[in-house]
Design an enzyme around this catalytic site. Structure first.
Site: not given
Ligand code: CTP
Length: 401
Positions: A211, A280, A290, A338
């Protein structure tokens, strides 16, 4: 952090201005309210009031020059450490300009740069100097860094003009100083965990999902809580910010690492303030090496990460829990959900759709949502937000042990 005496210590900086004599009244008023006052004067201030006057009033040595015989070898550091509040009254346009750009060319400005105490400024000057864009920009910069400005009043000025620039009433300046002195210790004895920054969830050795979060808000809160006497642990995801002073900082990368660190740190605390933008989801099968782009899958399977704050809410005990909600619509309604779902005491609801505010910026416009209501705050710097938020949380933390 240095030992603080029982009476809060106010370092009173006096600069060269006709209103310098009012600093005598301010010193007395602060003492009458139970504060210990130590005066630092600029050389110019001594042209208006003698150091002897302040010495007699405060019964403390008065500091003027960096190189005074009587001064401790590094007096700016000792005064800076002793101060619970540094108030500069009157503050001239010149000292405000110096503070805004971090100049330290005398004992007062050096003390101001070296102290962690909140700076309270009571400007006094000619109306044109006050209205000058440079002065206003300097004050704005200082406010953004956490300074409290007690604005001057309008009236007849020493120069004969009429307008804003007259030093605020001594009682009003003393009120601001007293409020800061109280704040400087109101979290003593409390233990607080703050989460901050993003979490990054590896896809392979070089790629991740995560995020957006600069971590600034959480770092500011941790720093301010420590300054006010709390024992603070900051658990943060990757950010470019240095460890805040006086805070135990635990650096993690993923949500699972943050979860483990927070659960351990939060076992015996009075409050958890969760500003982290926890991812989340995490890739279900991260690759160790990689993955070459030609071999990259068109879809990545994700798994849910634990909700750290919700888990703390499940076993809430007497801990005060504060969550942050970044929303782009129905901000207060989502915050209420919430609050209830995670058993929180307060949600800081942030409208991240507003351009120039929130992510990475230095300012926020937030609403504080509790079970009792919603308090909409004006646009403010992240340090000011930290101050207001801790003001609201502080009374909820008692009793501590
Ligand atoms: N939080 C957490 N652990 C997670 C996710 C969130 O501790 N795995 C905390 C955040 O630090 C923040 C609050 O929970 O304080 C945010 O709540 P959340 O419901 O995750 O908000 P959103 O991510 O905006 O949720 P949604 O997408 O459902 O609106």
């Amino acid at each position: 952090m240095s030992e603080k005496r029982t009476a809060p210590t106010v370092v009173l900086g006096v600069t060269g201005c006709i209103a310098a004599y009012k600093a005598c009244e301010l010193a007395r008023e602060c003492m009458r309210r139970g504060m210990r006052v130590k005066v630092v004067m600029t050389e110019n201030a001594t042209r208006f009031v003698g150091a002897t006057t302040f010495r007699a009033l405060t019964r403390e040595p008065v500091a003027v020059g960096m190189w005074d015989e009587a001064a401790a070898p590094v007096q700016h550091v000792s005064l800076a450490e002793e101060a619970d509040v540094l108030v500069i009254a009157p503050a001239t346009a010149n000292v405000i300009a110096k503070l805004a750009c971090g100049r330290a060319d005398d004992l007062l400005t050096t003390t101001a740069l070296a102290t962690e105490a909140t700076l309270v400024l009571a400007p006094a000057m000619n109306v044109h100097m006050w209205r000058d864009e440079a002065t206003q920009a300097n004050l704005e910069a200082l406010r953004a860094r956490g300074a409290i400005v007690v604005p001057p009043e309008s009236g007849e000025l020493a120069c004969g003009e009429v307008g804003e620039g007259r030093l605020a009433e001594v009682g009003d300046i003393a009120d601001a100083v007293e409020a800061e002195a109280r704040r400087s210790r109101d979290l003593e004895g409390s233990r607080i965990v703050v989460t901050a920054g993003p979490t990054l969830e590896p896809i392979d050795a070089v790629r991740h999902i995560g995020n957006r979060s600069s971590g600034k808000t959480g770092f500011r809160i941790a720093e301010e809580a420590a300054r006010r006497g709390a024992a603070v642990t900051l658990v943060t995801g990757p950010t470019h910010l240095p460890d805040p002073f006086g805070v135990v900082t635990v650096r993690v990368t993923t949500a699972l690492e943050m979860h483990a660190a927070v659960i351990e740190a939060a076992e015996d605390v009075h409050a958890v303030i969760a500003t982290a933008a926890v991812s989340d989801f995490r890739p279900a099968a991260p690759q160790t090496g990689k993955v070459k782009k030609d071999a990259f899958p068109s879809a990545i399977a994700l798994e849910r990460n634990p909700d750290i704050l919700a888990e703390l809410g499940e076993a809430k005990g007497r801990r005060v829990l504060v969550g942050f909600a970044a929303e782009t619509a129905d901000v207060v309604a989502h915050a209420r959900e919430k609050l209830a779902a995670k058993h929180l005491d307060l949600v800081v609801a942030n409208d991240v759709s507003e351009p120039g505010l929130g992510f990475g910026a230095d300012s926020n416009r937030v609403t504080l949502v509790t079970a009792d209501g919603a308090e909409e705050l004006p646009v403010m710097g992240k340090r000011a937000l930290a101050r207001v938020l801790l003001d609201r949380i502080s009374p909820l933390l008692l009793p501590r042990g």
